[in-house]
Design an enzyme around this catalytic site. Structure first.
Site, PDB file in Angstrom:
ATOM      1  N   ILE A 135       0.913  -1.144   0.000  1.00 58.77           N
ATOM      2  CA  ILE A 135       0.000   0.000   0.000  1.00 58.77           C
ATOM      3  C   ILE A 135       0.950   1.190   0.000  1.00 58.77           C
ATOM      4  O   ILE A 135       1.495   1.567   1.034  1.00 58.77           O
ATOM      5  CB  ILE A 135      -0.934  -0.002   1.220  1.00 58.77           C
ATOM      6  CG1 ILE A 135      -1.821  -1.246   1.233  1.00 58.77           C
ATOM      7  CG2 ILE A 135      -1.794   1.272   1.215  1.00 58.77           C
ATOM      8  CD1 ILE A 135      -2.718  -1.375   2.451  1.00 58.77           C
ATOM      9  N   PRO A 136       1.220   1.759  -1.177  1.00 58.11           N
ATOM     10  CA  PRO A 136       2.370   2.650  -1.370  1.00 58.11           C
ATOM     11  C   PRO A 136       2.203   4.085  -0.837  1.00 58.11           C
ATOM     12  O   PRO A 136       2.194   5.057  -1.596  1.00 58.11           O
ATOM     13  CB  PRO A 136       2.552   2.637  -2.885  1.00 58.11           C
ATOM     14  CG  PRO A 136       1.164   2.459  -3.404  1.00 58.11           C
ATOM     15  CD  PRO A 136       0.498   1.529  -2.426  1.00 58.11           C
ATOM     16  N   CYS A 137       2.131   4.205   0.478  1.00 60.10           N
ATOM     17  CA  CYS A 137       1.994   5.533   1.077  1.00 60.10           C
ATOM     18  C   CYS A 137       3.247   6.383   0.864  1.00 60.10           C
ATOM     19  O   CYS A 137       3.185   7.609   0.964  1.00 60.10           O
ATOM     20  CB  CYS A 137       1.640   5.420   2.561  1.00 60.10           C
ATOM     21  SG  CYS A 137       2.781   4.423   3.510  1.00 60.10           S
ATOM     22  N   HIS A 138       4.365   5.754   0.536  1.00 58.74           N
ATOM     23  CA  HIS A 138       5.584   6.518   0.258  1.00 58.74           C
ATOM     24  C   HIS A 138       5.433   7.394  -0.986  1.00 58.74           C
ATOM     25  O   HIS A 138       6.190   8.340  -1.160  1.00 58.74           O
ATOM     26  CB  HIS A 138       6.787   5.575   0.100  1.00 58.74           C
ATOM     27  CG  HIS A 138       6.662   4.619  -1.028  1.00 58.74           C
ATOM     28  ND1 HIS A 138       5.928   3.444  -0.926  1.00 58.74           N
ATOM     29  CD2 HIS A 138       7.153   4.652  -2.293  1.00 58.74           C
ATOM     30  CE1 HIS A 138       5.992   2.800  -2.072  1.00 58.74           C
ATOM     31  NE2 HIS A 138       6.719   3.504  -2.921  1.00 58.74           N
TER      32      HIS A 138
END
Length: 166
Positions: A135-138
């Site tokens: 879950i690419p919150c970066h």
């Protein structure tokens, strides 16, 4: 009693705990953090679960995460099992829709979920994301283009963004 399976993933930046249920990956820890981080996190969404070290159960997750961290994978197809509020789930779904190698802002995510005034709440939901990278919150940065907070630290955020730019 339900079980959460744990293992450690070693990669170029160190090691991190990964945790899965029978349904899928539930948590990726902060790099080089002690196991107590996992225990504290799991108390709310997985209350009553016990931990069991099980390398075999986590092989598919370790394999894909290792390939990602080595720059050999751009899209995950492993199951995840996240628990959160409906708002958090909406934010995390919006994050999963972000293409590899791109970035966006908190306000853009708020727009995508149909709640443009919820920028701070979006930030809180992103901060509660239990599954780093998948879950690419970066990929969410400040509207001014600067790096902003990240559960795993700004150095890890920069590492992930650089990895995806390569």
């Amino acid at each position: 009693m339900d079980v959460l399976y744990i293992d450690t993933l070693t990669y170029a930046q160190g090691k991190m705990y990964i945790v899965a249920s029978e349904e899928g990956l539930v948590y990726i820890g902060t790099p080089n953090a002690p196991f107590v981080e996992v225990e504290v996190w799991a108390k709310k969404p997985f209350k009553g679960y016990s931990f069991q070290e099980n390398k075999e159960k986590l092989v598919p997750y370790v394999k894909q995460l290792t390939a990602y961290f080595n720059g050999q994978l751009t899209e995950f197809d492993i199951p995840i099992h996240v628990k959160g509020t409906p708002f958090q789930l909406a934010v995390w779904d919006a994050l999963k829709a972000l293409p590899f190698g791109t970035t966006t802002s908190y306000s853009d995510i708020a727009q995508r979920i149909g709640n443009p005034k919820a920028v701070r709440a979006v930030g809180s939901a992103i901060g509660a994301n239990p599954i780093l990278a998948i879950i690419p919150c970066h990929r969410v940065i400040g509207k001014n283009g600067k790096l902003t907070g990240f559960r795993s630290g700004l150095a890890m955020k920069e590492f992930l963004l650089q990895l995806e730019r390569a």
